[in-house]
Design a protein around this motif. Structure first.
Motif, PDB file in Angstrom:
ATOM      1  N   PRO A 122       0.833  -1.205   0.000  1.00 45.37           N
ATOM      2  CA  PRO A 122       0.000   0.000   0.000  1.00 45.37           C
ATOM      3  C   PRO A 122       0.868   1.255   0.000  1.00 45.37           C
ATOM      4  N   GLN A 123       0.472   2.263  -0.750  1.00 41.75           N
ATOM      5  CA  GLN A 123       1.199   3.525  -0.759  1.00 41.75           C
ATOM      6  C   GLN A 123       0.937   4.269   0.551  1.00 41.75           C
ATOM      7  N   PRO A 124       1.801   5.226   0.885  1.00 40.95           N
ATOM      8  CA  PRO A 124       1.655   5.932   2.166  1.00 40.95           C
ATOM      9  C   PRO A 124       0.286   6.574   2.384  1.00 40.95           C
ATOM     10  N   ASN A 125      -0.357   7.013   1.309  1.00 41.96           N
ATOM     11  CA  ASN A 125      -1.667   7.670   1.427  1.00 41.96           C
ATOM     12  C   ASN A 125      -2.838   6.707   1.230  1.00 41.96           C
ATOM     13  N   ALA A 126      -2.547   5.408   1.229  1.00 40.67           N
ATOM     14  CA  ALA A 126      -3.579   4.420   0.901  1.00 40.67           C
ATOM     15  C   ALA A 126      -4.706   4.422   1.926  1.00 40.67           C
ATOM     16  N   GLN A 127      -5.933   4.231   1.432  1.00 45.67           N
ATOM     17  CA  GLN A 127      -7.114   4.165   2.288  1.00 45.67           C
ATOM     18  C   GLN A 127      -7.868   2.868   1.993  1.00 45.67           C
ATOM     19  N   PRO A 128      -7.542   1.798   2.715  1.00 49.37           N
ATOM     20  CA  PRO A 128      -8.206   0.512   2.486  1.00 49.37           C
ATOM     21  C   PRO A 128      -9.706   0.615   2.727  1.00 49.37           C
ATOM     22  N   ILE A 129     -10.452  -0.229   2.045  1.00 46.17           N
ATOM     23  CA  ILE A 129     -11.906  -0.289   2.193  1.00 46.17           C
ATOM     24  C   ILE A 129     -12.242  -1.643   2.795  1.00 46.17           C
ATOM     25  N   ASN A 130     -12.875  -1.636   3.958  1.00 48.86           N
ATOM     26  CA  ASN A 130     -13.240  -2.887   4.616  1.00 48.86           C
ATOM     27  C   ASN A 130     -14.529  -3.428   4.010  1.00 48.86           C
ATOM     28  N   LEU A 131     -14.564  -4.730   3.747  1.00 53.18           N
ATOM     29  CA  LEU A 131     -15.721  -5.331   3.071  1.00 53.18           C
ATOM     30  C   LEU A 131     -16.900  -5.584   3.998  1.00 53.18           C
ATOM     31  N   GLY A 132     -16.678  -5.509   5.305  1.00 54.16           N
ATOM     32  CA  GLY A 132     -17.798  -5.610   6.240  1.00 54.16           C
ATOM     33  C   GLY A 132     -18.362  -7.021   6.343  1.00 54.16           C
ATOM     34  N   ALA A 133     -19.281  -7.189   7.277  1.00 54.86           N
ATOM     35  CA  ALA A 133     -19.883  -8.497   7.537  1.00 54.86           C
ATOM     36  C   ALA A 133     -21.230  -8.630   6.846  1.00 54.86           C
ATOM     37  N   GLY A 134     -21.477  -9.817   6.292  1.00 53.71           N
ATOM     38  CA  GLY A 134     -22.792 -10.135   5.740  1.00 53.71           C
ATOM     39  C   GLY A 134     -22.973  -9.874   4.264  1.00 53.71           C
ATOM     40  N   HIS A 135     -22.148  -8.999   3.695  1.00 58.75           N
ATOM     41  CA  HIS A 135     -22.278  -8.689   2.274  1.00 58.75           C
ATOM     42  C   HIS A 135     -21.598  -9.784   1.447  1.00 58.75           C
TER      43      HIS A 135
END
Length: 232
Positions: free
Chosen positions: A185-198
């Protein structure tokens, strides 16, 4: 198909399984989510299942053998329905109860386990489907916020040092050991969590793929909590 993940043009959102499997990746969209708010006690299922190793594949028979409350029964019904939907579609879903995955500790300078951001590759056209029913959920990363590890100069030099072969075979060596599938990941990276149930569909690197493959990783598990994950 609309997008409710704030400001992100990587994700498409659908409202049914048929939409999920029929909607194609396009443009910058390489992850599609069947967004759901599931009603059921998935924690009860996890607590009733026996886990002796770090990972157990849970069969339909294992699920049906559990004695559950009404909320636990509702959760089991949802899981069984998801397995049936994916099986009827032609996929081979696997329900996993896991404490943790094996870590790759062979080389200190590059990790190639599932906790490292990576893409999936297939010789044929396919997609990755996954749903976390309980426990920590996976992350995805916008492609422009990820750098292939093999393109990072210091990592590339160390890989050349361990490559035992002529220079013209170096790229094949990277593919053979899956080094080319992993990202930093790059220093400014913003991961997106996939969450539960989807239930998610992620783009895979294959010969007919028209979009960039989806960069994703397994999460670090919460202390004392097992994950219940459907994947194929």
């Amino acid at each position: 198909m609309n997008n409710i993940f704030s400001g992100d043009d990587q994700i498409g959102v659908v409202s049914s399984f048929s939409e999920l499997v029929e909607t194609s990746f396009q443009g910058t969209i390489n992850a599609i989510c069947w967004k759901r708010n599931l009603a059921g006690d998935f924690k009860e299922i996890v607590s009733e299942l026996q886990l002796k190793e770090n990972i157990k594949e849970v069969s339909v028979e294992d699920l049906l053998a559990l004695t559950l409350s009404e909320n636990g029964h509702n959760a089991r019904k949802i899981i069984l329905n998801d397995i049936q939907l994916l099986t009827d579609f032609g996929a081979s879903p696997s329900l996993n109860l896991l404490k943790k995955y094996e870590r790759d500790e062979e080389f200190s300078f590059i990790s190639t386990d599932v906790y490292s951001y990576h893409v999936d590759r297939s010789p044929i056209g396919t997609d990755t489907f996954l749903c976390t029913y309980h426990g920590a959920a996976s992350d995805i990363l916008p492609n422009e916020q990820a750098t292939k590890k093999i393109l990072i100069p210091e990592i590339r030099e160390k890989l050349k040092e361990i490559h035992d072969g002529p220079e013209e075979e170096f790229e094949d060596f990277l593919k053979e050991y899956f080094f080319d599938l992993h990202y930093e990941p790059q220093p400014n990276a913003q991961p997106i969590n996939l969450g539960a149930g989807h239930l998610w569909k992620l783009a895979v690197d294959h010969p007919e793929q028209k979009v960039l493959p989806c960069v994703h990783r397994a999460p670090t598990e919460n202390d004392g909590e097992y994950r219940l994950l459907l994947i194929c």
